[in-house]
Enzyme design. Structure first.
Site, PDB file in Angstrom:
ATOM      1  N   GLY A 180      32.941  17.053 -12.626  1.00  0.00           N
ATOM      2  CA  GLY A 180      32.249  16.750 -13.874  1.00  0.00           C
ATOM      3  C   GLY A 180      33.201  16.229 -14.924  1.00  0.00           C
ATOM      4  N   VAL A 181      33.074  14.945 -15.277  1.00  0.00           N
ATOM      5  CA  VAL A 181      33.955  14.357 -16.296  1.00  0.00           C
ATOM      6  C   VAL A 181      33.106  13.808 -17.444  1.00  0.00           C
ATOM      7  CG1 VAL A 181      36.063  13.882 -15.011  1.00  0.00           C
ATOM      8  CG2 VAL A 181      34.127  12.337 -14.743  1.00  0.00           C
ATOM      9  N   GLY A 182      32.279  14.690 -18.003  1.00  0.00           N
ATOM     10  CA  GLY A 182      31.501  14.361 -19.184  1.00  0.00           C
ATOM     11  C   GLY A 182      32.345  14.586 -20.424  1.00  0.00           C
ATOM     12  N   ASN A 183      31.706  15.003 -21.519  1.00  0.00           N
ATOM     13  CA  ASN A 183      32.407  15.174 -22.793  1.00  0.00           C
ATOM     14  C   ASN A 183      33.618  16.087 -22.686  1.00  0.00           C
ATOM     15  OD1 ASN A 183      30.691  13.500 -24.171  1.00  0.00           O
ATOM     16  ND2 ASN A 183      29.368  15.141 -24.905  1.00  0.00           N
ATOM     17  N   VAL A 184      33.454  17.225 -22.020  1.00  0.00           N
ATOM     18  CA  VAL A 184      34.557  18.190 -21.910  1.00  0.00           C
ATOM     19  C   VAL A 184      35.474  17.861 -20.735  1.00  0.00           C
ATOM     20  CG1 VAL A 184      35.151  20.608 -21.531  1.00  0.00           C
ATOM     21  CG2 VAL A 184      33.243  20.015 -23.037  1.00  0.00           C
ATOM     22  N   TYR A 209      36.153  15.090 -19.205  1.00  0.00           N
ATOM     23  CA  TYR A 209      37.002  13.913 -19.408  1.00  0.00           C
ATOM     24  C   TYR A 209      38.168  14.243 -20.346  1.00  0.00           C
ATOM     25  CZ  TYR A 209      38.566   9.200 -20.494  1.00  0.00           C
ATOM     26  OH  TYR A 209      39.340   8.070 -20.659  1.00  0.00           O
ATOM     27  N   LYS A 217      21.225  31.422 -26.511  1.00  0.00           N
ATOM     28  CA  LYS A 217      21.205  30.097 -25.899  1.00  0.00           C
ATOM     29  C   LYS A 217      19.784  29.557 -25.952  1.00  0.00           C
ATOM     30  CE  LYS A 217      24.366  27.572 -23.674  1.00  0.00           C
ATOM     31  NZ  LYS A 217      25.798  27.458 -24.000  1.00  0.00           N
TER      32      LYS A 217
END
Length: 350
Positions: A185-189, A191, A80
């Site tokens: 959390g509704v970001g890229n993943v 959402y 990472k």
């Protein structure tokens, strides 16, 4: 800053620090284990409160990638990288170029992909200076539509598959109609996970640090907006953490009313012992690095030959892995996270 005696240091093979004064880049790369193959993992950009926090994050995340790839049956190790800075304020093309040059110095031991705070275009800038990036090639996505290399759809789909598996095991439900799910959390993943759940008939409750992301979920998916301080304690069936890690801790777990925790964020447990605490509270925890492996599976196939139907089928084996973990947990009376770790170690420690 202690490294070898750091509580998150787990015999990591390599740890590299990079500072570029001209662009302001401050970054850390951690390679945990390469027994099964080169270390592949996301490049995260975040405004960490301290250098110590960034070090802790990269050590934990890189170890998690080793376990994730092993349980996903991939010939990859775990690594990472983190860039210290606010991606909305400090990200520049020059900074990304400097990160690309930094990646080139690792000699191929670590391969970077998209993560929180970075995007496919960002990785494409890095790709000008190194081949040690993945998830940047245009291809057919798992839905059969053109994809620019973004692994988020695959991550969301794998999380959805895992969530359904956990719901069936704990609640005895195949049908998600009316299932109440709280998504942190509704970001890229997050959402995209919400979209899968909406189409399956679930009732959604969402929160995010970015108000525009919440409003999108409300407007497009009919979700109910919830304050960040309330999302973990909602009276719902499933809690899906899809933001940053360490949200499952001594304070939050006693407040959780959901019977299933199944989300996409990495390192949801603040400490390993919280795995047992969840079990003691009657909550089924679907280990995060099992659920969110869809992205790494997608990126892996980019490097060995991408066929979207084959990728989709591989992602759906997440259900099989979870079922084995749940069965071992039920039989032994031990928590699911502990079982998942042991199963992964059986594979990458050979």
């Amino acid at each position: 800053m202690s490294v070898f005696s750091h509580p998150e240091f787990d015999n990591h093979e390599q740890l590299a620090f990079f500072c570029d004064e001209e662009t302001g880049l401050k970054a850390i790369i951690a390679v945990h284990n390469t027994n099964l193959g080169p270390a592949l993992g996301g490049c995260r950009m975040w405004e960490y409160a301290s250098d110590e926090e960034a070090l802790c994050d990269v050590l934990r995340l890189s170890k998690g990638m080793t376990y994730k790839s092993a349980l996903a049956n991939l010939k990859l190790g775990g690594g990472k990288s983190v860039i210290i800075g606010d991606p909305r304020k400090h990200k520049t093309e020059e900074l990304l170029a400097a990160m690309g040059r930094f990646l080139e110095r690792t000699g191929g031991q670590y391969i970077a992909a998209e993560d929180s705070g970075t995007s496919v275009p960002d990785l494409q800038v890095m790709n000008r200076f190194t081949e040690n990036v993945a998830g940047v090639t245009e291809r057919t996505g798992i839905d059969g539509l053109p994809c620019n290399g973004d692994p988020s759809p695959a991550t969301a789909y794998g999380t959805f598959i895992g969530l359904k598996t956990a719901v069936k095991h704990k609640l005895g439900r195949d049908d998600l109609t009316g299932l109440k799910v709280a998504i942190q959390g509704v970001g890229n993943v997050g959402y995209r996970l919400a979209k899968h759940l909406k189409y399956a008939g679930a009732e959604l409750f969402v929160t995010d640090i970015h108000e525009e992301s919440v409003q999108l979920a409300v407007t497009e998916l009919g979700a109910t907006a919830v304050p960040q301080s309330e999302i973990l304690s909602l009276d719902v069936d499933v809690l899906a953490p899809c933001a940053l890690g360490a949200v499952l801790n001594d304070v939050s777990i006693p407040q959780i009313k959901a019977k299933v925790v199944a989300g996409a964020s990495n390192n949801q447990l603040a400490h390993p012992r919280h795995d047992q605490l969840l079990m003691d509270h009657g909550i089924l925890y679907a280990p995060d690095y099992v659920l969110n492996a869809g992205g790494i599976i997608d990126v892996y196939y980019e490097r060995v030959g991408h066929e979207h139907e084959k990728v989709r089928a591989h992602i759906e084996t997440i259900a099989d892995t979870l079922e084995e973990i749940f069965k071992r947990s039920d039989a032994s009376g031990r928590p699911t996270g502990q079982i998942a770790d042991e199963l992964a170690e059986e594979r990458f420690m050979k």
